[in-house]
Design a protein around this motif. Structure first.
Motif, PDB file in Angstrom:
ATOM      1  N   ASN A  73      -0.366  -4.757  -1.871  1.00  0.00           N
ATOM      2  CA  ASN A  73      -0.409  -3.299  -1.833  1.00  0.00           C
ATOM      3  C   ASN A  73      -1.257  -2.853  -0.638  1.00  0.00           C
ATOM      4  OD1 ASN A  73       0.067  -0.672  -2.685  1.00  0.00           O
ATOM      5  ND2 ASN A  73      -1.652  -0.650  -4.104  1.00  0.00           N
ATOM      6  N   PRO A  74      -0.819  -3.175   0.593  1.00  0.00           N
ATOM      7  CA  PRO A  74      -1.632  -2.888   1.778  1.00  0.00           C
ATOM      8  C   PRO A  74      -1.926  -1.398   1.938  1.00  0.00           C
ATOM      9  CG  PRO A  74       0.601  -3.525   2.393  1.00  0.00           C
ATOM     10  CD  PRO A  74       0.454  -3.817   0.939  1.00  0.00           C
ATOM     11  N   PHE A  75      -3.194  -1.100   2.191  1.00  0.00           N
ATOM     12  CA  PHE A  75      -3.683   0.273   2.297  1.00  0.00           C
ATOM     13  C   PHE A  75      -3.400   1.074   1.030  1.00  0.00           C
ATOM     14  CE2 PHE A  75      -3.534  -0.771   6.848  1.00  0.00           C
ATOM     15  CZ  PHE A  75      -4.793  -0.334   7.234  1.00  0.00           C
ATOM     16  N   GLY A  76      -3.133   0.379  -0.061  1.00  0.00           N
ATOM     17  CA  GLY A  76      -2.821   1.063  -1.313  1.00  0.00           C
ATOM     18  C   GLY A  76      -1.496   1.781  -1.276  1.00  0.00           C
ATOM     19  N   CYS A  77      -0.698   1.498  -0.238  1.00  0.00           N
ATOM     20  CA  CYS A  77       0.547   2.246  -0.028  1.00  0.00           C
ATOM     21  C   CYS A  77       1.783   1.345  -0.070  1.00  0.00           C
ATOM     22  CB  CYS A  77       0.505   2.979   1.312  1.00  0.00           C
ATOM     23  SG  CYS A  77      -0.798   4.220   1.443  1.00  0.00           S
ATOM     24  N   GLY A  78       1.637   0.151  -0.681  1.00  0.00           N
ATOM     25  CA  GLY A  78       2.735  -0.796  -0.671  1.00  0.00           C
ATOM     26  C   GLY A  78       4.004  -0.287  -1.315  1.00  0.00           C
ATOM     27  N   THR A  79       3.882   0.568  -2.308  1.00  0.00           N
ATOM     28  CA  THR A  79       5.080   1.092  -2.987  1.00  0.00           C
ATOM     29  C   THR A  79       5.575   2.394  -2.366  1.00  0.00           C
ATOM     30  OG1 THR A  79       3.711   2.302  -4.590  1.00  0.00           O
ATOM     31  CG2 THR A  79       4.354   0.053  -5.169  1.00  0.00           C
ATOM     32  N   VAL A  80       4.840   2.885  -1.363  1.00  0.00           N
ATOM     33  CA  VAL A  80       5.193   4.166  -0.759  1.00  0.00           C
ATOM     34  C   VAL A  80       5.604   4.010   0.697  1.00  0.00           C
ATOM     35  CG1 VAL A  80       4.363   6.480  -0.179  1.00  0.00           C
ATOM     36  CG2 VAL A  80       3.630   5.388  -2.316  1.00  0.00           C
ATOM     37  N   ALA A  81       4.813   3.282   1.474  1.00  0.00           N
ATOM     38  CA  ALA A  81       5.034   3.183   2.920  1.00  0.00           C
ATOM     39  C   ALA A  81       6.380   2.534   3.232  1.00  0.00           C
ATOM     40  CB  ALA A  81       3.905   2.393   3.567  1.00  0.00           C
ATOM     41  N   LEU A  82       7.042   3.076   4.246  1.00  0.00           N
ATOM     42  CA  LEU A  82       8.319   2.529   4.683  1.00  0.00           C
ATOM     43  C   LEU A  82       8.123   1.455   5.740  1.00  0.00           C
ATOM     44  CD1 LEU A  82      10.220   5.928   4.966  1.00  0.00           C
ATOM     45  CD2 LEU A  82      10.187   4.329   3.032  1.00  0.00           C
ATOM     46  N   SER A  83       7.003   1.519   6.462  1.00  0.00           N
ATOM     47  CA  SER A  83       6.671   0.498   7.449  1.00  0.00           C
ATOM     48  C   SER A  83       5.182   0.549   7.735  1.00  0.00           C
ATOM     49  CB  SER A  83       7.457   0.693   8.752  1.00  0.00           C
ATOM     50  OG  SER A  83       7.055   1.890   9.409  1.00  0.00           O
ATOM     51  N   LEU A  84       4.652  -0.554   8.285  1.00  0.00           N
ATOM     52  CA  LEU A  84       3.240  -0.649   8.631  1.00  0.00           C
ATOM     53  C   LEU A  84       3.097  -1.411   9.938  1.00  0.00           C
ATOM     54  CD1 LEU A  84       0.146  -0.601   8.146  1.00  0.00           C
ATOM     55  CD2 LEU A  84       0.431  -2.641   6.719  1.00  0.00           C
ATOM     56  N   GLU A  85       2.357  -0.840  10.880  1.00  0.00           N
ATOM     57  CA  GLU A  85       2.014  -1.511  12.134  1.00  0.00           C
ATOM     58  C   GLU A  85       0.496  -1.570  12.248  1.00  0.00           C
ATOM     59  OE1 GLU A  85       3.731   0.154  15.628  1.00  0.00           O
ATOM     60  OE2 GLU A  85       5.741   0.311  14.767  1.00  0.00           O
ATOM     61  N   GLN A  86      -0.020  -2.701  12.732  1.00  0.00           N
ATOM     62  CA  GLN A  86      -1.453  -2.868  12.949  1.00  0.00           C
ATOM     63  C   GLN A  86      -1.673  -3.364  14.373  1.00  0.00           C
ATOM     64  OE1 GLN A  86      -1.605  -5.313   9.129  1.00  0.00           O
ATOM     65  NE2 GLN A  86      -3.730  -4.578   9.250  1.00  0.00           N
ATOM     66  N   HIS A  87      -2.539  -2.659  15.107  1.00  0.00           N
ATOM     67  CA  HIS A  87      -2.822  -3.012  16.497  1.00  0.00           C
ATOM     68  C   HIS A  87      -4.335  -3.160  16.663  1.00  0.00           C
ATOM     69  CE1 HIS A  87       1.344  -2.105  17.693  1.00  0.00           C
ATOM     70  NE2 HIS A  87       1.252  -1.108  16.819  1.00  0.00           N
ATOM     71  N   SER A  88      -4.732  -4.199  17.387  1.00  0.00           N
ATOM     72  CA  SER A  88      -6.148  -4.503  17.579  1.00  0.00           C
ATOM     73  C   SER A  88      -6.599  -4.104  18.981  1.00  0.00           C
ATOM     74  CB  SER A  88      -6.406  -6.002  17.362  1.00  0.00           C
ATOM     75  OG  SER A  88      -6.021  -6.392  16.063  1.00  0.00           O
ATOM     76  N   TYR A  89      -7.819  -3.578  19.061  1.00  0.00           N
ATOM     77  CA  TYR A  89      -8.355  -3.082  20.328  1.00  0.00           C
ATOM     78  C   TYR A  89      -9.821  -3.464  20.498  1.00  0.00           C
ATOM     79  CZ  TYR A  89      -4.356   0.150  20.740  1.00  0.00           C
ATOM     80  OH  TYR A  89      -3.101   0.703  20.853  1.00  0.00           O
ATOM     81  N   LYS A  90     -10.238  -3.487  21.745  1.00  0.00           N
ATOM     82  CA  LYS A  90     -11.659  -3.600  22.075  1.00  0.00           C
ATOM     83  C   LYS A  90     -12.056  -2.361  22.850  1.00  0.00           C
ATOM     84  CE  LYS A  90     -15.162  -6.560  24.215  1.00  0.00           C
ATOM     85  NZ  LYS A  90     -15.411  -7.832  24.965  1.00  0.00           N
TER      86      LYS A  90
END
Length: 208
Positions: A73-90
């Protein structure tokens, strides 16, 4: 300072529900990092929630990404979100770490999130030019952060805060008229891959 910028695409009308879930997920006992911003898009690609989290070390960011990706249930939105992107930065090394509005005094509620592609060899020149030019530009409006991606294509993302859309337009025009923005020579290091999103803080966002 390291950052994660996550984007959740949501069904229409679920923003408030998703924001509450994001707050709970990022505040869980086993969560890492610090929730800094939670915005919902207003201009650009719509129906997206953008979540900014900060980390003192890259290892902490990596551990939290693994927790998120392995969650049912990533971000608590697993049953709601249609997609998820994660980008890392410095973060650019000379910039102050991003802090909530209550600590930094930086506030919108209009936030512009801009991402520019960088040509090979252009990362350090971009960081150096921004260090030279941002102090004058910030006299017109605050830069929340500028940060270079540490995964995917060469690019950097910068976030600016404005009180209104009209103020944004005026500040950008004034900066060009005064010759203080964009950094002289900076565009030569950029690619045509550029995007801009206007987003507004949700009720749970520490950046207001």
């Amino acid at each position: 300072m390291y950052y994660e910028l996550a984007t959740l695409t949501l069904p229409f009308g679920t923003a408030a529900q998703a924001a509450t879930a994001v707050e709970a997920f990022t505040a869980a006992p086993d969560a890492g990092g610090e929730l800094l911003g939670c915005w919902f898009t207003d201009i650009g690609t719509l129906n997206q929630m953008i979540v900014l989290r900060g980390f003192a070390e890259l290892s902490l960011l990596s551990a939290e990404r693994e927790r998120t990706q392995k969650s049912d249930n990533p971000f608590g939105c697993g049953t709601v979100a249609l997609s998820l992107e994660q980008h890392s930065y410095k973060g650019f090394p000379w910039m102050k770490p991003v802090r909530p509005s209550s600590q930094s005094g930086i506030a919108g509620p209009v936030y512009e999130i801009r991402t520019y592609g960088i040509k090979p060899g252009g990362v350090q020149p971009t960081i150096d030019l921004w260090e030279e030019y941002v102090p004058a530009r910030e006299k017109l409006s605050p830069c929340v952060t500028a940060m270079v991606a540490i995964d995917g294509p060469l690019r950097f993302t910068n976030i600016w805060a404005y009180p209104t859309l009209d103020a944004r337009s005026k500040v950008r025009a004034d900066a060009v008229a005064q010759g203080i923005w964009p950094p002289k020579g900076g565009p030569a290091w950029l690619t045509p891959q550029m995007s801009s999103t206007i987003a507004m803080p949700t009720a749970v966002s520490p950046l207001k």
